[in-house]
Design a protein around this motif. Structure first.
Motif, mmCIF file in Angstrom:
data_model
loop_
_atom_site.group_PDB
_atom_site.id
_atom_site.type_symbol
_atom_site.label_atom_id
_atom_site.label_comp_id
_atom_site.label_asym_id
_atom_site.label_seq_id
_atom_site.Cartn_x
_atom_site.Cartn_y
_atom_site.Cartn_z
ATOM 1 N N MET A 138 -41.581 32.977 -31.899
ATOM 2 C CA MET A 138 -42.376 34.210 -31.831
ATOM 3 C C MET A 138 -42.893 34.458 -30.413
ATOM 4 O O MET A 138 -42.887 35.593 -29.931
ATOM 5 C CB MET A 138 -43.531 34.137 -32.826
ATOM 6 C CG MET A 138 -43.227 34.921 -34.086
ATOM 7 S SD MET A 138 -44.560 34.988 -35.233
ATOM 8 C CE MET A 138 -44.263 33.515 -36.153
ATOM 9 N N MET A 139 -43.317 33.381 -29.760
ATOM 10 C CA MET A 139 -43.810 33.541 -28.380
ATOM 11 C C MET A 139 -42.659 33.896 -27.443
ATOM 12 O O MET A 139 -42.821 34.708 -26.530
ATOM 13 C CB MET A 139 -44.517 32.261 -27.934
ATOM 14 C CG MET A 139 -45.895 32.108 -28.556
ATOM 15 S SD MET A 139 -46.942 30.921 -27.724
ATOM 16 C CE MET A 139 -46.425 29.435 -28.515
ATOM 17 N N ARG A 140 -41.509 33.283 -27.683
ATOM 18 C CA ARG A 140 -40.338 33.592 -26.830
ATOM 19 C C ARG A 140 -39.897 35.045 -27.034
ATOM 20 O O ARG A 140 -39.516 35.717 -26.067
ATOM 21 C CB ARG A 140 -39.183 32.640 -27.169
ATOM 22 C CG ARG A 140 -39.412 31.242 -26.617
ATOM 23 C CD ARG A 140 -38.217 30.346 -26.886
ATOM 24 N NE ARG A 140 -38.548 28.960 -26.570
ATOM 25 C CZ ARG A 140 -38.365 27.941 -27.393
ATOM 26 N NH1 ARG A 140 -37.858 28.129 -28.597
ATOM 27 N NH2 ARG A 140 -38.679 26.711 -27.028
ATOM 28 N N ASN A 141 -39.995 35.506 -28.261
ATOM 29 C CA ASN A 141 -39.637 36.892 -28.553
ATOM 30 C C ASN A 141 -40.551 37.848 -27.782
ATOM 31 O O ASN A 141 -40.088 38.807 -27.153
ATOM 32 C CB ASN A 141 -39.745 37.134 -30.066
ATOM 33 C CG ASN A 141 -39.423 38.569 -30.423
ATOM 34 O OD1 ASN A 141 -38.434 39.112 -29.948
ATOM 35 N ND2 ASN A 141 -40.267 39.192 -31.238
ATOM 36 N N LEU A 142 -41.836 37.531 -27.804
ATOM 37 C CA LEU A 142 -42.794 38.365 -27.050
ATOM 38 C C LEU A 142 -42.479 38.310 -25.558
ATOM 39 O O LEU A 142 -42.501 39.334 -24.869
ATOM 40 C CB LEU A 142 -44.232 37.874 -27.319
ATOM 41 C CG LEU A 142 -45.347 38.580 -26.551
ATOM 42 C CD1 LEU A 142 -45.393 40.078 -26.865
ATOM 43 C CD2 LEU A 142 -46.715 37.964 -26.884
#
Lengths: 158, 124
Positions: A138-142
């Motif tokens: 999720m953080m990488r997606n952001l």
């Protein structure tokens, strides 16, 4: 038996009578020596020493015993693990609402660093701290979305 | 006046003066800087933002255990009450409807976890 002798000549060079003492009385002899030196000093020197002792006590009180407590802090002062969780929450919310402007606005409270920098820093900490793959994704997606926006902004129109 | 006759009160004066200087330095000139703070020390408005974020994340992942753990970091007596009140206040003040709804959903979930008093019928 040889009795030890303590030379009490002070740091100001004031010559004092040597003190004879038994080994067991060493601390007392040192105190007596200090007292002799203090007595030999002028009032001004003793006054300065008293001030220095007071400053030391004041610093001890102000820094250690009763330091100023900040209870009105901002998110940018949070410890790195809390900041990472903060970024994770933003990433989780972004995963659902897809609102990039809101995510950037939320990241702004974490300090002067760019939003991408904040998220990257959080990802690095999360990897070291063993966050789950789902959280990291999720953080990488952001981070990826922020990067895309950054590239669009930086790319000049033909 | 002879030195001996003047007494040693000046030493106490020196110590007191020194303590005042020390405290001035420690509290005003160079106070202890807090850089690794916890969420409980956040300013109220940032605590509100923190709660909104917790609620938004809860809406996304549905993980109430995680949401509660995060809320407990704010060190508040009744997390359900605080979240519910913030949701109502946000709506009343015309804040973001989505965020108020997220807070409302979280408050609802927290409320359902509060044990209800059991009413038992007694036979006459």
């Amino acid at each position: 038996m040889q009795i030890p002798v303590l030379d009490c000549t002070g740091f100001l060079g004031v010559k004092q009578a040597p003190i004879l003492f038994h080994n067991s009385q060493m601390p007392l002899a040192l105190l007596r020596c200090l007292w002799q030196n203090t007595n030999a000093m002028t009032r001004r020197v003793r006054f300065i020493i008293a001030i220095l002792i007071g400053v030391a006590l004041g610093l001890l009180f102000g820094w250690v015993i009763n330091p100023i407590e900040y209870t009105q802090t901002a998110p940018n002062t949070l410890r790195v693990d809390y900041q990472t969780d903060y970024v994770l929450m933003i990433a989780e919310a972004f995963h659902t609402d897809g609102d990039m402007a809101l995510a950037v606005h939320r990241l702004a409270v974490l300090g002067d660093k760019s939003p991408e920098g904040r998220v990257l820093q959080a990802i690095i900490f999360a990897e070291q701290a063993g966050y789950t793959d789902a959280d990291l994704d999720m953080m990488r997606n952001l981070s990826d979305e922020l990067q895309i926006i950054q590239n669009v902004v930086e790319t000049p129109e033909p | 006046m002879n030195e001996d006759e003047r007494g040693n009160w000046y030493l106490l004066t020196g110590v007191v003066l020194g303590i005042m200087l020390g405290i001035l330095f420690a509290w005003v000139i160079s106070p202890v800087e807090y850089v690794d703070t916890a969420p409980e020390s956040l300013k109220d408005e940032f605590k509100d933002q923190y709660r909104v974020l917790i609620a938004s994340a809860y809406v996304a992942n549905g993980d109430l255990v995680r949401a509660k753990a995060r809320l407990e970091l704010l060190d508040e007596a009744d997390i359900y009450l605080v979240v519910a009140e913030q949701a109502q206040q946000m709506l009343a003040e015309g804040g973001s409807v989505e965020e108020a709804q997220a807070l409302g959903r979280l408050a609802l979930s927290l409320g359902q976890e509060i044990p209800q008093p059991k009413i038992t019928a007694t036979a006459e």
